[in-house]
Structure formats: structure tokens, C-alpha cells
Write a protein that holds these residues in place. Structure first.
Motif: not given
Length: 336
Positions: A39-40, A43-44, A79
Motif C-alpha cells: 500500500d505504501i 500512495a508514495s 500511506g
């Protein structure tokens, strides 16, 4: 003096950066069987594309600055929230059945790459514009929508986390399972998804106000429209509402208080319960998205063929209130 890239070159580079980042993240996650990066990395990726296109556009108008900052605020918040959630749980249950499969696990990152690129399109086009356009009513409406959607999403996430924490720490048998039905969750069964759809619609409205004269970006409006439309389709028809609805239906579909909650609570657009349950069925189905697929998992006996009962929204016994606000069971929300 910086040279501004053309919008087509910015799109191509953004697509390449997205594909590369998602592929490298997949390799690390698959080889190490590690799902805390999934997931990070999404978002990033949004934030990276926002500032990359901002730098390459080399114009830095006020609209571009504001929209890129809004994208960054959303990305950092989402994130960090998803990362802390998976760290707290120790793993991401969504990938338990696919983590060891190269093809199935990899398909998630392929989908995530498309998601990031398509949803970021309005920002990419906006940051590629060569000429400044006066900020007007469309921008302000878009920023208001973004703010409302963002705040509702935060409220929904924090309320659900607090509820789940209380449920886990409670020794009462009545708190052993449940879904939150208070606050914004009493006006919408999925307020977090409504917030997500609303904020991307707001960003699109502001960005698209710079697509026409004098910038004349061919096809930018329709391409940028994919951002809120794709977000809506994913959450309403694929990985958002359908999965959550089926899960709760299967667990509590035979319980009166759960049927009462469904009958008086809008599936997406927040509405007061007394107003929603009084609306005719066709309004709920066609204007408020109370779709037939959201009944999957309900016992057949709870769905009357005449359209009455649960689908009509009568107040059933056991209707949830402040003292009976434990209704479903899954921890967290399904990810996109």
C-alpha cells in the motif's frame, strides 16, 4: 532557465516511473514474502508523480501548486495510515492466499500501477499546462469537495479504528463482534469510500479548469475524467463496497438488527437514516446506488420478491442505536 516538458512526454515518463516502481516493489515483496510495502508503494507513487510532473512542467502556477499539495497531503495521510495498520496487524490478510503465487501476487501490482497512473491523470495534465488560467468558481468548488471528502475519510477511518480497538479490548460478550454504526457510519454504510470518490472528483474539477483555452490539451478532459470515474467503479463495483457488503451479509444477514441497519442506512451517499428509509425503492436503487449485488450473501428468506421488507427500508426490531452499535465483524476496510 528550466525547459518545460510537453504534456505527452510527461505522461510517458510518468507511466514508465510507475511501472518501474511497482515492478521493483513487487520483486522485493515476492522474494521476501513481505507485504508491508504494497500500500505504501501505491500512495508514495501518487506523490512522486505529482511532484515529478510539477518539476517537469516548469511553470508552477498557483493552481498547480495547490493541487499538487492536496495530492501530497492525501498520499501521505493514506500511506501512513495503511502502513501503520499493517504493521500493527503484522500482515495484510488480503494477500494470505496469493502471497506465494508469482502471478496472483504480481497481478495486484499490475492493477496498482494502472490505478496510480489513471487516477493521477488530472494532476499530470494540470502540471503540464503552459499558460496560467484565472482561478475561478470551478476551482473553489473542486477544493471544497476535496476538503469535505478528505475530512470525511479521516473521520470514518479514525472512528472505525477506535471502534475496533474498543471491541478488541472489551471483555463483554456483546462486543466480540460488530461493525460501527455511529457517527458518519450511521449516515452511510461506506463513508470512507464516499470521501475517496468525492475528493478525487474535486481534484478533477480544479485541474480540468485549465485544460481548455489557452492551453488546448487535446483529450485531456475525457482522459482526466477517468480519475473520479475509475475510483467510483473500483469502489462501487469491484474491490470496495461489494466485498464489504458480502462479508457482512454472510456474517449477520439473518440478524434483525443488521437488516435494520441496512434498511435505514444509505450504501454510499451520506443521508439521515429517517430520510433514507422513507425514500421509494427506485430512488434507493437508481439514484443512491443500493445495488442488487450488495445483497449477495444475504439469506434468501430476508429478501422478499415483492420488494418489501429489507429492501424497502422499514424500521425493523433491533434497529441499531447508541446502545446497540456493534453490528459487523471485519477489522479495517478492504483495500483497493
Amino acid at each position: 532557465m528550466a525547459v518545460a516538458w510537453t504534456w505527452s512526454n510527461i505522461l510517458w515518463l510518468s507511466a514508465l516511473v510507475t511501472a518501474t516502481l511497482q515492478f521493483l516493489t513487487f520483486l522485493v515483496a515476492y522474494l521476501l514474502q513481505f507485504d508491508k510495502l504494497t500500500d505504501i508503494s501505491g500512495a508514495s507513487n501518487f506523490v512522486l508523480l505529482g511532484w515529478l510532473s510539477y518539476a517537469l512542467g516548469a511553470n508552477h502556477y498557483r493552481r498547480q501548486i495547490i493541487n499538487t499539495l492536496l495530492l501530497t497531503i492525501w498520499g501521505v495521510r493514506l500511506g501512513s495510515y495503511l502502513l501503520l495498520r499493517v504493521v500493527r496487524r503484522g500482515h495484510d490478510a488480503r494477500f494470505d492466499e496469493m502471497r506465494a503465487s508469482f502471478a496472483r501476487f504480481g497481478s495486484f501490482f499490475v492493477f496498482q500501477a494502472f490505478w496510480v497512473f489513471l487516477v493521477t491523470l488530472p494532476i499530470l495534465f494540470c502540471n503540464a499546462t503552459r499558460h496560467d488560467v484565472h482561478i475561478g468558481a470551478q476551482d473553489y468548488v473542486g477544493w471544497i469537495l476535496w476538503s469535505v471528502g478528505f475530512l470525511v475519510e479521516i473521520w470514518a477511518d479514525q472512528s472505525k479504528d477506535a471502534f475496533n480497538e474498543q471491541r478488541r479490548s472489551s471483555t463483554s460478550a456483546s462486543c466480540s463482534r460488530g461493525i460501527i454504526t455511529t457517527g458518519c457510519w450511521s449516515w452511510s454504510r461506506h463513508p470512507n469510500y464516499w470521501g475517496e470518490i468525492t475528493l478525487w472528483l474535486g481534484l478533477f474539477l480544479s485541474c480540468s479548469s485549465s485544460f481548455d483555452d489557452p492551453n488546448n490539451l487535446p483529450g485531456a478532459f475525457l482522459a482526466g475524467l477517468l480519475s473520479p470515474v475509475f475510483t467510483f467503479v473500483i469502489l462501487m463495483f469491484l474491490s470496495g463496497c461489494p466485498l464489504a457488503e458480502r462479508k457482512y451479509n454472510e456474517r449477520h444477514g439473518s440478524e434483525a438488527w443488521y437488516l435494520a441497519y441496512r434498511a435505514q442506512t444509505s450504501p454510499l451517499i451520506p443521508l439521515p437514516p429517517y430520510l433514507y428509509r422513507s425514500l421509494p425503492t427506485w430512488v434507493k436503487n437508481y439514484l443512491l446506488f443500493d445495488l442488487e449485488m450488495y445483497k449477495n450473501g444475504l439469506p434468501p428468506s430476508t429478501i422478499e420478491p415483492t420488494g418489501k421488507g429489507e429492501s424497502e427500508g422499514e424500521v425493523l426490531r433491533g434497529s441499531p442505536n447508541k446502545t446497540t452499535n456493534l453490528i459487523g465483524g471485519a477489522k479495517g476496510r478492504p483495500g483497493v
